[in-house]
Write a protein that holds these residues in place. Structure first.
Motif, PDB file in Angstrom:
ATOM      1  N   ALA A  95      32.998 -40.779  30.179  1.00  0.00           N
ATOM      2  CA  ALA A  95      32.381 -41.310  28.959  1.00  0.00           C
ATOM      3  C   ALA A  95      32.232 -40.200  27.920  1.00  0.00           C
ATOM      4  CB  ALA A  95      31.017 -41.922  29.279  1.00  0.00           C
ATOM      5  N   SER A  96      31.847 -39.017  28.354  1.00  0.00           N
ATOM      6  CA  SER A  96      31.666 -37.901  27.424  1.00  0.00           C
ATOM      7  C   SER A  96      32.967 -37.523  26.737  1.00  0.00           C
ATOM      8  CB  SER A  96      31.082 -36.688  28.153  1.00  0.00           C
ATOM      9  OG  SER A  96      29.768 -36.959  28.590  1.00  0.00           O
ATOM     10  N   VAL A  97      34.061 -37.477  27.492  1.00  0.00           N
ATOM     11  CA  VAL A  97      35.361 -37.127  26.895  1.00  0.00           C
ATOM     12  C   VAL A  97      35.773 -38.185  25.870  1.00  0.00           C
ATOM     13  CG1 VAL A  97      37.825 -36.837  27.384  1.00  0.00           C
ATOM     14  CG2 VAL A  97      36.122 -35.687  28.812  1.00  0.00           C
ATOM     15  N   VAL A  98      35.607 -39.456  26.198  1.00  0.00           N
ATOM     16  CA  VAL A  98      35.941 -40.524  25.256  1.00  0.00           C
ATOM     17  C   VAL A  98      35.090 -40.393  23.990  1.00  0.00           C
ATOM     18  CG1 VAL A  98      35.835 -43.034  24.879  1.00  0.00           C
ATOM     19  CG2 VAL A  98      36.779 -42.115  27.017  1.00  0.00           C
ATOM     20  N   LEU A  99      33.806 -40.123  24.170  1.00  0.00           N
ATOM     21  CA  LEU A  99      32.910 -40.011  23.016  1.00  0.00           C
ATOM     22  C   LEU A  99      33.156 -38.736  22.210  1.00  0.00           C
ATOM     23  CD1 LEU A  99      29.732 -41.454  24.740  1.00  0.00           C
ATOM     24  CD2 LEU A  99      31.148 -42.569  22.980  1.00  0.00           C
ATOM     25  N   ILE A 100      33.620 -37.676  22.862  1.00  0.00           N
ATOM     26  CA  ILE A 100      34.011 -36.468  22.122  1.00  0.00           C
ATOM     27  C   ILE A 100      35.175 -36.794  21.201  1.00  0.00           C
ATOM     28  CG2 ILE A 100      35.119 -34.200  22.361  1.00  0.00           C
ATOM     29  CD1 ILE A 100      33.311 -33.786  24.869  1.00  0.00           C
ATOM     30  N   VAL A 101      36.157 -37.524  21.704  1.00  0.00           N
ATOM     31  CA  VAL A 101      37.292 -37.925  20.863  1.00  0.00           C
ATOM     32  C   VAL A 101      36.785 -38.755  19.681  1.00  0.00           C
ATOM     33  CG1 VAL A 101      39.406 -39.317  20.781  1.00  0.00           C
ATOM     34  CG2 VAL A 101      38.984 -37.788  22.725  1.00  0.00           C
ATOM     35  N   ASP A 102      35.885 -39.689  19.939  1.00  0.00           N
ATOM     36  CA  ASP A 102      35.280 -40.518  18.900  1.00  0.00           C
ATOM     37  C   ASP A 102      34.620 -39.633  17.828  1.00  0.00           C
ATOM     38  OD1 ASP A 102      34.132 -42.965  17.737  1.00  0.00           O
ATOM     39  OD2 ASP A 102      32.252 -42.388  18.693  1.00  0.00           O
TER      40      ASP A 102
ATOM     41  N   LEU B 257      26.813 -31.415  16.830  1.00  0.00           N
ATOM     42  CA  LEU B 257      25.708 -31.442  17.795  1.00  0.00           C
ATOM     43  C   LEU B 257      25.985 -32.448  18.913  1.00  0.00           C
ATOM     44  CD1 LEU B 257      22.685 -31.181  15.346  1.00  0.00           C
ATOM     45  CD2 LEU B 257      23.423 -29.463  17.017  1.00  0.00           C
ATOM     46  N   TYR B 258      26.481 -33.621  18.555  1.00  0.00           N
ATOM     47  CA  TYR B 258      26.867 -34.606  19.570  1.00  0.00           C
ATOM     48  C   TYR B 258      27.952 -34.027  20.489  1.00  0.00           C
ATOM     49  CZ  TYR B 258      24.448 -38.941  18.215  1.00  0.00           C
ATOM     50  OH  TYR B 258      23.514 -39.915  17.993  1.00  0.00           O
ATOM     51  N   ILE B 259      28.957 -33.406  19.904  1.00  0.00           N
ATOM     52  CA  ILE B 259      30.049 -32.828  20.697  1.00  0.00           C
ATOM     53  C   ILE B 259      29.512 -31.756  21.637  1.00  0.00           C
ATOM     54  CG2 ILE B 259      32.145 -31.414  20.557  1.00  0.00           C
ATOM     55  CD1 ILE B 259      32.776 -33.029  17.921  1.00  0.00           C
ATOM     56  N   ALA B 260      28.625 -30.894  21.151  1.00  0.00           N
ATOM     57  CA  ALA B 260      28.044 -29.847  22.000  1.00  0.00           C
ATOM     58  C   ALA B 260      27.270 -30.455  23.165  1.00  0.00           C
ATOM     59  CB  ALA B 260      27.136 -28.932  21.168  1.00  0.00           C
ATOM     60  N   GLY B 261      26.481 -31.477  22.893  1.00  0.00           N
ATOM     61  CA  GLY B 261      25.731 -32.142  23.961  1.00  0.00           C
ATOM     62  C   GLY B 261      26.643 -32.798  24.980  1.00  0.00           C
ATOM     63  N   LEU B 262      27.680 -33.452  24.505  1.00  0.00           N
ATOM     64  CA  LEU B 262      28.637 -34.097  25.412  1.00  0.00           C
ATOM     65  C   LEU B 262      29.388 -33.066  26.249  1.00  0.00           C
ATOM     66  CD1 LEU B 262      29.926 -36.775  22.897  1.00  0.00           C
ATOM     67  CD2 LEU B 262      28.596 -37.248  24.978  1.00  0.00           C
ATOM     68  N   LEU B 263      29.760 -31.940  25.634  1.00  0.00           N
ATOM     69  CA  LEU B 263      30.403 -30.869  26.407  1.00  0.00           C
ATOM     70  C   LEU B 263      29.470 -30.332  27.481  1.00  0.00           C
ATOM     71  CD1 LEU B 263      32.312 -28.894  23.637  1.00  0.00           C
ATOM     72  CD2 LEU B 263      33.324 -30.150  25.555  1.00  0.00           C
ATOM     73  N   ALA B 264      28.189 -30.208  27.172  1.00  0.00           N
ATOM     74  CA  ALA B 264      27.218 -29.756  28.172  1.00  0.00           C
ATOM     75  C   ALA B 264      27.173 -30.716  29.354  1.00  0.00           C
ATOM     76  CB  ALA B 264      25.837 -29.611  27.537  1.00  0.00           C
ATOM     77  N   LEU B 265      27.289 -32.017  29.092  1.00  0.00           N
ATOM     78  CA  LEU B 265      27.295 -32.991  30.184  1.00  0.00           C
ATOM     79  C   LEU B 265      28.583 -32.927  30.992  1.00  0.00           C
ATOM     80  CD1 LEU B 265      25.641 -36.060  28.429  1.00  0.00           C
ATOM     81  CD2 LEU B 265      24.604 -34.492  30.090  1.00  0.00           C
ATOM     82  N   VAL B 266      29.714 -32.688  30.326  1.00  0.00           N
ATOM     83  CA  VAL B 266      30.979 -32.528  31.051  1.00  0.00           C
ATOM     84  C   VAL B 266      30.883 -31.321  31.978  1.00  0.00           C
ATOM     85  CG1 VAL B 266      33.432 -31.954  30.812  1.00  0.00           C
ATOM     86  CG2 VAL B 266      32.411 -33.680  29.319  1.00  0.00           C
ATOM     87  N   ILE B 267      30.321 -30.235  31.472  1.00  0.00           N
ATOM     88  CA  ILE B 267      30.224 -28.990  32.254  1.00  0.00           C
ATOM     89  C   ILE B 267      29.157 -29.086  33.338  1.00  0.00           C
ATOM     90  CG2 ILE B 267      29.581 -26.538  32.111  1.00  0.00           C
ATOM     91  CD1 ILE B 267      30.778 -26.653  29.197  1.00  0.00           C
ATOM     92  N   GLY B 268      27.982 -29.622  32.992  1.00  0.00           N
ATOM     93  CA  GLY B 268      26.841 -29.590  33.906  1.00  0.00           C
ATOM     94  C   GLY B 268      26.654 -30.829  34.758  1.00  0.00           C
ATOM     95  N   GLY B 269      27.337 -31.908  34.434  1.00  0.00           N
ATOM     96  CA  GLY B 269      27.198 -33.126  35.226  1.00  0.00           C
ATOM     97  C   GLY B 269      26.049 -33.994  34.753  1.00  0.00           C
ATOM     98  N   ALA B 270      25.883 -35.115  35.435  1.00  0.00           N
ATOM     99  CA  ALA B 270      24.904 -36.135  35.044  1.00  0.00           C
ATOM    100  C   ALA B 270      23.470 -35.731  35.338  1.00  0.00           C
ATOM    101  CB  ALA B 270      25.224 -37.447  35.741  1.00  0.00           C
ATOM    102  N   GLY B 271      23.255 -34.933  36.368  1.00  0.00           N
ATOM    103  CA  GLY B 271      21.898 -34.520  36.723  1.00  0.00           C
ATOM    104  C   GLY B 271      21.117 -35.610  37.434  1.00  0.00           C
TER     105      GLY B 271
END
Length: 158
Positions: free
Chosen positions: A77-84, A123-137
């Motif tokens: 979902a994060s990768v799709v939303l990064i593209v968005d 900011l959205y992209i940075a947050g989404l990248l953090a989730l790609v790197i760190g996982g869902a938690g």
């Protein structure tokens, strides 16, 4: 202490990003006026097949936002939303500069605001990248499934 923090750190980020995407995606799908306005904007920007693109973007933002909130398929979902966000940034926001607040002049009632710049997209992209790197938690479907599929503890490891 830090191990526990790493588990919970993605939670507020995941939930807030998810709420933001649902907030913006939902009207593109379920409000005829907002959907048609978005189609018109896409057409004016020269986006190909604006009617189909509007549905795809609305689905990506709504379904992707819900996936982030519940913690399912977070990396996908994060990768799709990064593209968005990258497409929105390039086509709509970057031409207006960096600042989210874009004051175009002064009127009799105060500042006149134009389209926001790329700041929030980044900011959205940075947050989404953090989730790609760190996982869902924690408090996520992904962690629930991981716990469910983990081998039971043995006496030697208990």
């Amino acid at each position: 202490m830090f191990t526990a923090s790493k588990q919970w750190a993605p939670l507020p980020l995941r939930v807030m990003l998810g709420i933001g995407f649902v907030f913006h995606g939902w009207p593109k799908l379920f409000s005829s006026q907002d959907h048609q306005g978005f189609v018109g904007m896409l057409g004016a920007l020269g986006v190909p097949a604006p009617e189909i693109t509007a549905w795809v973007v609305g689905l990506a933002e709504t379904v992707g936002g819900v996936a982030l909130i519940v913690g399912a398929f977070v990396a996908v979902a994060s990768v799709v939303l990064i593209v968005d966000m990258v497409v929105a940034m390039i086509t709509v926001h970057a031409p207006n500069g960096f600042n989210f607040i874009h004051i175009t002049g002064m009127g009799k009632d105060g500042p006149v605001f134009g389209m926001p710049g790329a700041e929030v997209n980044l900011l959205y992209i940075a947050g989404l990248l953090a989730l790609v790197i760190g996982g869902a938690g924690g408090w996520s479907i992904e962690s629930l499934l991981r716990e469910r599929n983990a081998p039971p503890p043995t006496l030697a490891h208990a």
